[in-house]
Design an enzyme around this catalytic site. Structure first.
Site, short mmCIF file in Angstrom:
data_model
loop_
_atom_site.label_atom_id
_atom_site.label_comp_id
_atom_site.label_asym_id
_atom_site.label_seq_id
_atom_site.Cartn_x
_atom_site.Cartn_y
_atom_site.Cartn_z
N GLU A 1 19.96 -6.37 16.19
CA GLU A 1 20.48 -5.09 15.68
C GLU A 1 21.46 -4.46 16.66
O GLU A 1 22.45 -3.86 16.25
CB GLU A 1 19.32 -4.12 15.38
N ASP B 1 23.72 2.83 8.52
CA ASP B 1 24.94 2.47 9.26
C ASP B 1 26.15 2.65 8.33
O ASP B 1 26.02 3.20 7.22
CB ASP B 1 24.84 1.03 9.80
N TRP C 1 18.13 -14.16 12.75
CA TRP C 1 17.18 -13.08 13.05
C TRP C 1 16.29 -12.74 11.86
O TRP C 1 15.37 -11.95 11.96
CB TRP C 1 17.90 -11.82 13.54
N TYR D 1 20.06 5.01 14.65
CA TYR D 1 20.17 3.82 13.79
C TYR D 1 19.29 2.68 14.31
O TYR D 1 18.50 2.09 13.56
CB TYR D 1 21.63 3.34 13.67
#
Ligand code: SF4
Length: 360
Positions: free
Chosen positions: A39, A140, A26, A122
């Site tokens: 994510e 996080d 990613w 988040y």
């Protein structure tokens, strides 16, 4: 840290990240859809686990329209084993909304993006900072741990009521000119250097800025409050055999395992015999009369907030027509067909034994 130190800190951190970051799939794309998928998958899940899922998911659904068009069942099948199935259901719903209300384009505006199903604080910050350079700090568990040590934050990292302190610290350090790179650098530092048990301080690029390190107090941070012990539930499940087929049922599209297929069963009562619980649950859930033929397996499985001990029985169909109470769908399938359906991980643990003994 004063402003000058903060600037140096960012430079050091980002320089280290550019040199040392892992080559993850990613990170080779700017496509907001792919970044979003990664994510969502990475929440509470290890990178090594996510990589094959991410690659397979994008093979099945290479872009947002393909995800929006697909059946939820196909999405759950691609997600099978990754857990937290609400994340997959929300992504699927969100893709439909982006097609219907945003002309198929992932909204860049964090407020609009944040309104999509499953997009919490988040995900909103991580995706819009990485994909669109929006200046939001992504905080996080990894980042909280790093912040706690860097800035000697003594508030517990595992209580959401204290999340605000960490966000405020993260805001202060955020590099607003390259927030996506900065956020990823903080996460990478937490994953590779400032690890939970044993931080590798001698190799840390920002140790000269770290308050806990300077005061020899790294082992005191982060502070964690003791968690309540998780409850354990005893479950009885029946593989109902009839004419070389077995009965599977689908859960409604909500809750922990919503939308997945399973075998009928449920909680064993306080003083209830497990075989009797299996027969009772099958009657209550699918309206069939069965008898237990044999104990197939005992499976133990841990979820985030509870554990289960599941006794699985092979059962013989005696009578009745399926009438569902709880599940929303059912099938009589041959065992060879079982891989076409998405099941919870706990069920997969007894599949090898089931395949061995068959459903005769
Ligand atoms: Fe973490 Fe040690 Fe670096 Fe401080 S010096 S940020 S404790 S790895």
């Amino acid at each position: 840290m004063n402003q000058q130190q903060i600037r140096k800190f960012r430079k050091r951190l980002i320089g280290w990240y550019r040199e040392n970051r892992r080559d993850l799939p990613w990170r080779k794309t700017n496509d907001p859809y792919c970044i979003w998928i990664s994510e969502v998958m990475l929440q509470q899940t290890r990178v090594e686990t996510v990589v094959p899922y991410y690659q397979r998911f994008l093979q099945c659904f290479p872009d947002l329209p393909s995800l929006a068009r697909s059946d939820l069942e196909a999405v759950l099948k691609a997600w099978e084993g990754l857990g937290y199935y609400a994340r997959a259901r929300n992504l699927h719903r969100a893709a439909g909304i982006v097609i219907a209300e945003h002309q198929g384009v992932v909204p860049q505006d964090p407020d609009l993006f944040g309104k999509l199903p499953g997009v919490g604080v988040y995900i909103r910050a991580a995706v819009t900072s990485i994909a669109f350079d929006k200046p939001l700090p992504a905080v996080d568990g990894n980042v909280k741990r790093v912040l706690a040590r860097l800035m000697k934050i003594g508030e517990p990292v595992n209580r959401s009521s204290f999340h605000r302190s960490f966000t405020a610290a993260a805001q202060q350090l955020l590099d607003r000119r390259q927030p996506g790179t900065y956020n990823q650098a903080m996460m990478e530092l937490g994953a590779l250097i400032c690890m939970p048990g044993q931080p590798d301080c001698p190799r840390c690029p920002v140790r000269s800025f770290c308050s806990a390190f300077k005061e020899n107090g790294v082992d005191r941070y982060p502070v964690r409050l003791r968690s309540e012990p998780v409850p354990e539930y005893r479950i009885a499940v029946g593989v109902v055999c009839r004419n070389n087929r077995v009965l599977i049922t689908r859960r409604k599209n909500e809750g922990l395992l919503g939308g997945l297929w399973e075998f009928p069963g449920g909680k064993i009562g306080p003083r209830e015999d497990p075989e009797a619980a299996c027969i009772r649950e099958i009657k209550e859930e699918v309206n069939l009369h069965v008898e237990v033929m044999a104990h197939l397996s005992r499976v133990k499985h841990a979820y985030t907030h509870f554990k289960i001990v599941m006794d699985v029985y092979r059962c013989r169909y005696l009578g009745g027509r399926v009438k569902l109470s709880g599940p929303v769908d059912y099938r009589w399938i041959r065992l060879e067909e079982i891989d076409r359906f998405a099941f919870p991980k706990a069920n997969h643990k007894f599949f090898p034994m089931l395949r061995k003994v068959g459903c005769r």
